[in-house]
Motif scaffolding. Structure first.
Motif, PDB file in Angstrom:
ATOM      1  N   THR A   8       0.849  -1.187   0.000  1.00  0.00           N
ATOM      2  CA  THR A   8       0.000   0.000   0.000  1.00  0.00           C
ATOM      3  C   THR A   8       0.884   1.237   0.000  1.00  0.00           C
ATOM      4  O   THR A   8       1.861   1.313   0.751  1.00  0.00           O
ATOM      5  CB  THR A   8      -0.922   0.021   1.240  1.00  0.00           C
ATOM      6  N   THR A   9       0.552   2.200  -0.850  1.00  0.00           N
ATOM      7  CA  THR A   9       1.285   3.465  -0.921  1.00  0.00           C
ATOM      8  C   THR A   9       0.289   4.611  -0.841  1.00  0.00           C
ATOM      9  O   THR A   9      -0.711   4.622  -1.567  1.00  0.00           O
ATOM     10  CB  THR A   9       2.097   3.577  -2.228  1.00  0.00           C
ATOM     11  N   ARG A  10       0.574   5.553   0.031  1.00  0.00           N
ATOM     12  CA  ARG A  10      -0.326   6.696   0.226  1.00  0.00           C
ATOM     13  C   ARG A  10       0.388   8.010  -0.054  1.00  0.00           C
ATOM     14  O   ARG A  10       1.581   8.155   0.204  1.00  0.00           O
ATOM     15  CB  ARG A  10      -0.870   6.717   1.660  1.00  0.00           C
ATOM     16  N   VAL A  20      -1.641  -4.443  -2.794  1.00  0.00           N
ATOM     17  CA  VAL A  20      -1.319  -5.130  -4.043  1.00  0.00           C
ATOM     18  C   VAL A  20      -0.456  -6.365  -3.782  1.00  0.00           C
ATOM     19  O   VAL A  20       0.515  -6.312  -3.022  1.00  0.00           O
ATOM     20  CB  VAL A  20      -0.602  -4.175  -5.017  1.00  0.00           C
ATOM     21  N   GLU A  21      -0.823  -7.449  -4.452  1.00  0.00           N
ATOM     22  CA  GLU A  21      -0.051  -8.697  -4.422  1.00  0.00           C
ATOM     23  C   GLU A  21       0.232  -9.102  -5.874  1.00  0.00           C
ATOM     24  O   GLU A  21      -0.690  -9.186  -6.694  1.00  0.00           O
ATOM     25  CB  GLU A  21      -0.857  -9.824  -3.753  1.00  0.00           C
ATOM     26  N   LEU A  22       1.508  -9.339  -6.183  1.00  0.00           N
ATOM     27  CA  LEU A  22       1.836  -9.850  -7.516  1.00  0.00           C
ATOM     28  C   LEU A  22       3.216 -10.483  -7.489  1.00  0.00           C
ATOM     29  O   LEU A  22       4.019 -10.235  -6.591  1.00  0.00           O
ATOM     30  CB  LEU A  22       1.740  -8.773  -8.595  1.00  0.00           C
ATOM     31  N   LYS A  40      -0.777   2.700 -11.503  1.00  0.00           N
ATOM     32  CA  LYS A  40       0.261   1.856 -12.090  1.00  0.00           C
ATOM     33  C   LYS A  40       1.656   2.465 -11.928  1.00  0.00           C
ATOM     34  O   LYS A  40       2.589   1.782 -11.508  1.00  0.00           O
ATOM     35  CB  LYS A  40      -0.051   1.610 -13.569  1.00  0.00           C
ATOM     36  N   THR A  41       1.799   3.741 -12.264  1.00  0.00           N
ATOM     37  CA  THR A  41       3.102   4.388 -12.140  1.00  0.00           C
ATOM     38  C   THR A  41       3.512   4.490 -10.676  1.00  0.00           C
ATOM     39  O   THR A  41       4.689   4.325 -10.335  1.00  0.00           O
ATOM     40  CB  THR A  41       3.075   5.777 -12.799  1.00  0.00           C
ATOM     41  N   THR A  42       2.554   4.746  -9.796  1.00  0.00           N
ATOM     42  CA  THR A  42       2.865   4.787  -8.368  1.00  0.00           C
ATOM     43  C   THR A  42       3.397   3.446  -7.886  1.00  0.00           C
ATOM     44  O   THR A  42       4.356   3.379  -7.097  1.00  0.00           O
ATOM     45  CB  THR A  42       1.615   5.168  -7.556  1.00  0.00           C
ATOM     46  N   LEU A  43       2.833   2.364  -8.385  1.00  0.00           N
ATOM     47  CA  LEU A  43       3.308   1.035  -7.999  1.00  0.00           C
ATOM     48  C   LEU A  43       4.751   0.836  -8.465  1.00  0.00           C
ATOM     49  O   LEU A  43       5.603   0.386  -7.688  1.00  0.00           O
ATOM     50  CB  LEU A  43       2.400  -0.039  -8.579  1.00  0.00           C
ATOM     51  N   LEU A  44       5.049   1.160  -9.729  1.00  0.00           N
ATOM     52  CA  LEU A  44       6.416   1.018 -10.210  1.00  0.00           C
ATOM     53  C   LEU A  44       7.378   1.902  -9.423  1.00  0.00           C
ATOM     54  O   LEU A  44       8.502   1.488  -9.118  1.00  0.00           O
ATOM     55  CB  LEU A  44       6.500   1.365 -11.691  1.00  0.00           C
ATOM     56  N   SER A  45       6.955   3.107  -9.112  1.00  0.00           N
ATOM     57  CA  SER A  45       7.813   4.014  -8.343  1.00  0.00           C
ATOM     58  C   SER A  45       8.089   3.467  -6.950  1.00  0.00           C
ATOM     59  O   SER A  45       9.192   3.637  -6.408  1.00  0.00           O
ATOM     60  CB  SER A  45       7.156   5.399  -8.244  1.00  0.00           C
ATOM     61  N   SER A  48      10.577   0.470  -7.283  1.00  0.00           N
ATOM     62  CA  SER A  48      11.943   0.884  -7.635  1.00  0.00           C
ATOM     63  C   SER A  48      12.602   1.754  -6.578  1.00  0.00           C
ATOM     64  O   SER A  48      13.782   2.108  -6.720  1.00  0.00           O
ATOM     65  CB  SER A  48      11.936   1.631  -8.969  1.00  0.00           C
ATOM     66  N   GLY A  49      11.878   2.122  -5.530  1.00  0.00           N
ATOM     67  CA  GLY A  49      12.459   2.893  -4.445  1.00  0.00           C
ATOM     68  C   GLY A  49      12.268   4.385  -4.529  1.00  0.00           C
ATOM     69  O   GLY A  49      12.726   5.129  -3.651  1.00  0.00           O
ATOM     70  N   LEU A  50      11.581   4.865  -5.576  1.00  0.00           N
ATOM     71  CA  LEU A  50      11.337   6.308  -5.685  1.00  0.00           C
ATOM     72  C   LEU A  50      10.311   6.780  -4.664  1.00  0.00           C
ATOM     73  O   LEU A  50      10.318   7.953  -4.264  1.00  0.00           O
ATOM     74  CB  LEU A  50      10.850   6.643  -7.104  1.00  0.00           C
ATOM     75  N   LEU A  51       9.422   5.887  -4.260  1.00  0.00           N
ATOM     76  CA  LEU A  51       8.437   6.181  -3.221  1.00  0.00           C
ATOM     77  C   LEU A  51       8.550   5.135  -2.124  1.00  0.00           C
ATOM     78  O   LEU A  51       8.941   3.993  -2.385  1.00  0.00           O
ATOM     79  CB  LEU A  51       7.011   6.167  -3.796  1.00  0.00           C
ATOM     80  N   LYS A  52       8.200   5.511  -0.927  1.00  0.00           N
ATOM     81  CA  LYS A  52       8.196   4.583   0.205  1.00  0.00           C
ATOM     82  C   LYS A  52       6.788   4.033   0.401  1.00  0.00           C
ATOM     83  O   LYS A  52       5.819   4.791   0.433  1.00  0.00           O
ATOM     84  CB  LYS A  52       8.640   5.294   1.486  1.00  0.00           C
ATOM     85  N   PRO A  53       6.670   2.720   0.544  1.00  0.00           N
ATOM     86  CA  PRO A  53       5.337   2.156   0.792  1.00  0.00           C
ATOM     87  C   PRO A  53       4.869   2.455   2.206  1.00  0.00           C
ATOM     88  O   PRO A  53       5.680   2.614   3.130  1.00  0.00           O
ATOM     89  CB  PRO A  53       5.560   0.650   0.592  1.00  0.00           C
ATOM     90  N   SER A  54       3.561   2.529   2.374  1.00  0.00           N
ATOM     91  CA  SER A  54       2.996   2.712   3.716  1.00  0.00           C
ATOM     92  C   SER A  54       2.989   1.395   4.469  1.00  0.00           C
ATOM     93  O   SER A  54       3.293   1.344   5.664  1.00  0.00           O
ATOM     94  CB  SER A  54       1.569   3.268   3.596  1.00  0.00           C
ATOM     95  N   THR A  55       2.633   0.325   3.782  1.00  0.00           N
ATOM     96  CA  THR A  55       2.653  -1.014   4.358  1.00  0.00           C
ATOM     97  C   THR A  55       3.012  -2.007   3.256  1.00  0.00           C
ATOM     98  O   THR A  55       2.961  -1.681   2.075  1.00  0.00           O
ATOM     99  CB  THR A  55       1.289  -1.423   4.959  1.00  0.00           C
TER     100      THR A  55
END
Length: 238
Positions: A8-10, A20-22, A40-45, A48-55
């Motif tokens: 999850t990313t917020r 998301v599970e894949l 989709k782009t948020t998931l790739l980011s 790849s480490g450009l964004l930090k996931p919330s969980t």
């Protein structure tokens, strides 16, 4: 090889990616399709480490790499070809490629350089051209070549055909086919769903930040209801 677990990313109070599970296995081409704004782009980011996931977790080759910085991810074998290419316009083609190989030894970088310029003959012709003067198709090839210079185990691609003329779209998908033949593992976000499903092994469909369906690409490609419900168009449309 790549596993995403309950990710999850917020953005503040907005949840852009939800639980998301894949998985992407070695040697596979897996695609992620869905409408604009699906996350989709948020998931790739996030992967790849450009964004930090919330969980949740990102697992690469059995190692938990959740929240690692982009340079750590690159050194661990994961590279991203970003949306809109984001090449260094003031650098030459050669300089862009060499920047992509910064994680490699000098001898390995030269070896990769030779391999990639053989794979992309147009880049070999343009080695000393400033990247800002390349056509859209040439710039896309450079962005992919730069990512391959890190010799990744997993290559992420974000909308590789976006904004290209039809003949250049054909070139991009031919290139994806060549990468498959070379044994590369790809996870691709692509707006041209039909074309992407024709070359992928498996696919996930994302809507409103969540995976809503998944399966073999050939089966999803023939699912008219899927295209109408989640992609907003006929399955026969490009």
């Amino acid at each position: 090889m790549l596993g995403i677990e309950s990710l999850t990313t917020r953005y503040g109070a907005i949840t852009a990616v939800r639980d998301v599970e894949l998985t992407v296995r070695a040697g596979e081409i897996v695609c992620l399709i869905g409408p604009n704004g699906a996350g989709k782009t948020t998931l790739l980011s996030t992967i790849s480490g450009l964004l930090k996931p919330s969980t949740g977790r990102v697992v690469l080759d059995g190692n938990d790499v959740t929240g690692w910085a982009p340079d750590q991810m690159l050194r661990s074998g994961l590279a991203l070809v970003p949306e809109h290419r984001r090449i260094f316009a003031d650098f030459t083609v050669r300089e862009n490629l060499m920047v992509g190989g910064v994680t490699q030894t000098a001898s390995r970088r030269e070896q990769l350089f030779d391999e990639i310029t053989s794979l992309f003959p147009i880049l070999k012709e343009r080695l000393y051209t400033q990247a800002g003067f390349l056509s859209g198709g040439e710039a896309q090839q450079l962005a992919i070549g730069r990512a391959l210079m890190s010799d990744p185990n997993v290559l992420l691609m974000d909308e590789p055909s976006l904004g290209l003329a039809p003949v250049l779209v054909d070139q991009v998908f031919e290139l994806i086919g060549k990468l498959r033949e070379g044994g590369r593992t790809l996870f691709v976000v692509e707006q041209n769903a039909q074309r992407m499903l024709s070359v992928a092994d498996r696919a996930y469909v994302m809507r409103s930040g969540s995976i809503v369906t998944a399966g073999p690409a050939a089966e999803l490609r023939g699912n008219e209801e899927l295209f109408k419900t989640y992609l907003g168009r006929s399955g026969g449309a490009a």
